[in-house]
Write an enzyme that holds these catalytic residues in place. Structure first.
Site, mmCIF file in Angstrom:
data_model
loop_
_atom_site.group_PDB
_atom_site.id
_atom_site.type_symbol
_atom_site.label_atom_id
_atom_site.label_comp_id
_atom_site.label_asym_id
_atom_site.label_seq_id
_atom_site.Cartn_x
_atom_site.Cartn_y
_atom_site.Cartn_z
ATOM 1 C CG ASP A 1 -3.129 3.864 4.266
ATOM 2 O OD1 ASP A 1 -4.113 3.642 4.997
ATOM 3 O OD2 ASP A 1 -2.963 3.319 3.157
ATOM 4 C CE LYS B 1 -8.415 -2.081 4.774
ATOM 5 N NZ LYS B 1 -8.437 -3.279 4.011
ATOM 6 C CD1 TRP C 1 -2.212 -2.220 1.661
ATOM 7 C CD2 TRP C 1 -3.006 -1.130 -0.132
ATOM 8 N NE1 TRP C 1 -3.222 -2.971 1.119
ATOM 9 C CE2 TRP C 1 -3.728 -2.333 0.025
ATOM 10 C CE3 TRP C 1 -3.325 -0.292 -1.193
ATOM 11 C CZ2 TRP C 1 -4.757 -2.709 -0.841
ATOM 12 C CZ3 TRP C 1 -4.357 -0.664 -2.068
ATOM 13 C CH2 TRP C 1 -5.054 -1.856 -1.876
HETATM 14 C C1 PLP Z 1 -3.423 0.045 4.198
HETATM 15 C C2 PLP Z 1 -4.350 0.198 3.036
HETATM 16 N N1 PLP Z 1 -4.287 1.308 2.292
HETATM 17 C C3 PLP Z 1 -5.110 1.487 1.243
HETATM 18 C C4 PLP Z 1 -6.038 0.551 0.872
HETATM 19 C C5 PLP Z 1 -6.938 0.809 -0.315
HETATM 20 O O1 PLP Z 1 -8.157 1.167 0.199
HETATM 21 P P1 PLP Z 1 -9.417 1.510 -0.725
HETATM 22 O O2 PLP Z 1 -9.821 0.237 -1.361
HETATM 23 O O3 PLP Z 1 -10.395 2.053 0.262
HETATM 24 O O4 PLP Z 1 -8.998 2.525 -1.727
HETATM 25 C C6 PLP Z 1 -6.152 -0.611 1.619
HETATM 26 C C7 PLP Z 1 -7.164 -1.632 1.228
HETATM 27 O O5 PLP Z 1 -7.247 -2.703 1.698
HETATM 28 C C8 PLP Z 1 -5.281 -0.804 2.714
HETATM 29 O O6 PLP Z 1 -5.346 -1.916 3.443
#
Ligand code: PLP
Length: 364
Positions: free
Chosen positions: A176, A200, A107
């Site tokens: 994040d 989550k 991520w």
């Molecule tokens: C740490 C993290 N960042 C970003 C995301 C992406 O999130 P989204 O699908 O809400 O864009 C996720 C998705 O699982 C994630 O676990």
């Protein structure tokens, strides 16, 4: 036991993920008629007094749970955490500015790749390869005049968590926190910006929560789309356009559930217990392995592999038959992963451990 999952399954999905059973029941009861209004929350105007009350109550509850200081704004937006990968540079930096990224998993890598579209210099200050640890801060190559430093406090795919919050001095730290928010105390004042996709520990997908220090508002470049302009959204109470009203309402119910269960510190105590016993079962077996440095092991996402990878489909099929579902690792890394968010009862982790032991006896 009001928290028992009434269905006969334990859902280890990384997200969208298990929600507290009492929240689902309350949502079910209130679905057609919210508090005698004769309508569902889904049918309400976001500008009507009923929804405004739902929205304000949810924000107030989140502020209490996380002890969010007065000089931070809380935004309830759309576009997921991925939208914020772009919103962060658009709100904090000019195109020709520099920002630092510390990459500890997939991520963070994506946040950097997206950020690099909006910055001439999106510097990788540190990166772990393989993504099984957080590089120590004294090895980071930080840029003194960076507009911000971006980290992923918990990497959902690799199961890597920062053990301590880095000190970036006067440079705002942006994190994040999608897969760690509300699972353990976070000192908001250590950060300039926190953002989390909801699916989550907060509620359904379709909602992203942004917590931003007021003194960082107003830096957005003029071309920032309105819907991702934090300042514009803060001014309008996240009602610049139609917000994800139903997800916001469910988030409020989840916040109430966390509060009713003792708040974030109480969640953290149970989460630590759940994770500790699952890692112990992995480490003590001759059959399962987790590659992450012990100090950086996630309390929320526990990836593991089998000594005999050809047995993984068998493991997953037998686990599914035993009611332990969504244990597949992320499609990019394979293996298995148990996501054990707040709403995963301790009994679910116990059931998984029992199954793993029994599987090892039969196949080990
Ligand atoms: C740490 C993290 N960042 C970003 C995301 C992406 O999130 P989204 O699908 O809400 O864009 C996720 C998705 O699982 C994630 O676990």
């Amino acid at each position: 036991m009001d928290d028992d999952i009434s269905q006969m399954i334990y859902n280890f999905s990384a997200g969208p993920a298990v929600l507290p059973a009492p929240v689902l029941r309350q949502a079910q009861e209130e679905l057609p008629d919210w508090h005698g209004t004769g309508m569902s929350v889904m049918e309400m105007s976001h500008r009507g007094s009923d929804f405004i009350r739902i929205a304000e109550t949810a924000e107030a509850r989140l502020r209490e749970l996380m002890a969010i200081p007065e000089d931070y704004r809380v935004l309830f937006l759309q576009g997921g955490a991925t939208g914020q990968f772009a919103a962060v540079p658009m709100n904090l930096s000019a195109q020709d500015a520099v920002a630092d990224y510390v990459i500890t998993g997939m991520w963070g890598k994506r946040a950097h790749a997206e950020g690099a579209k909006f910055l001439d210099r999106a510097n990788v200050a540190a990166s772990s390869s393989p993504s099984t640890y957080v590089p120590p801060q004294d090895e980071w190559r930080l840029t003194p005049d960076a507009d911000y430093v971006h980290i992923t406090l918990n990497e959902t795919i690799q199961g890597v968590r920062f053990a301590t919050v880095p000190d970036t001095g006067v440079v705002p730290l942006v994190a994040d926190v999608s897969s760690i928010i509300l699972s353990e105390p976070i000192d908001v004042s250590d950060f300039g910006v926190l953002y989390a996709g909801a699916q989550k520990n907060i509620g359904p997908s379709g909602l992203v929560v942004v917590i931003v220090a007021e003194d960082l508002l107003g830096r957005a470049r003029a071309t920032t789309p309105q819907v991702w302009n934090w300042f514009e959204n803060a001014k309008s109470g996240s009602m610049l356009n139609t917000p994800p009203t139903y997800a916001w309402y469910i988030a409020g119910l989840v916040f109430d559930w966390v509060a009713d269960h003792g708040g974030v510190a109480a969640m953290a105590e149970v989460n630590r217990r759940k994770a500790t016993k699952l890692y112990a079962a992995i480490d003590q077996s001759g059959c399962y392995a987790n590659p992450v440095a012990p100090a950086n092991r996630s309390l929320m996402n526990v990836p593991f592999t089998l000594a005999h990878p050809d047995l993984e489909p068998v493991f997953l099929a037998e686990a599914r038959a035993a009611g332990l579902v969504n244990l597949e690792g992320h499609r990019n890394v394979g293996g298995m992963r148990a996501s054990i968010y707040n709403a995963m009862p301790e009994g679910g982790v116990d059931a998984l451990i029992d199954f793993m032991k029994e599987f090892e006896t039969r196949h080990g």
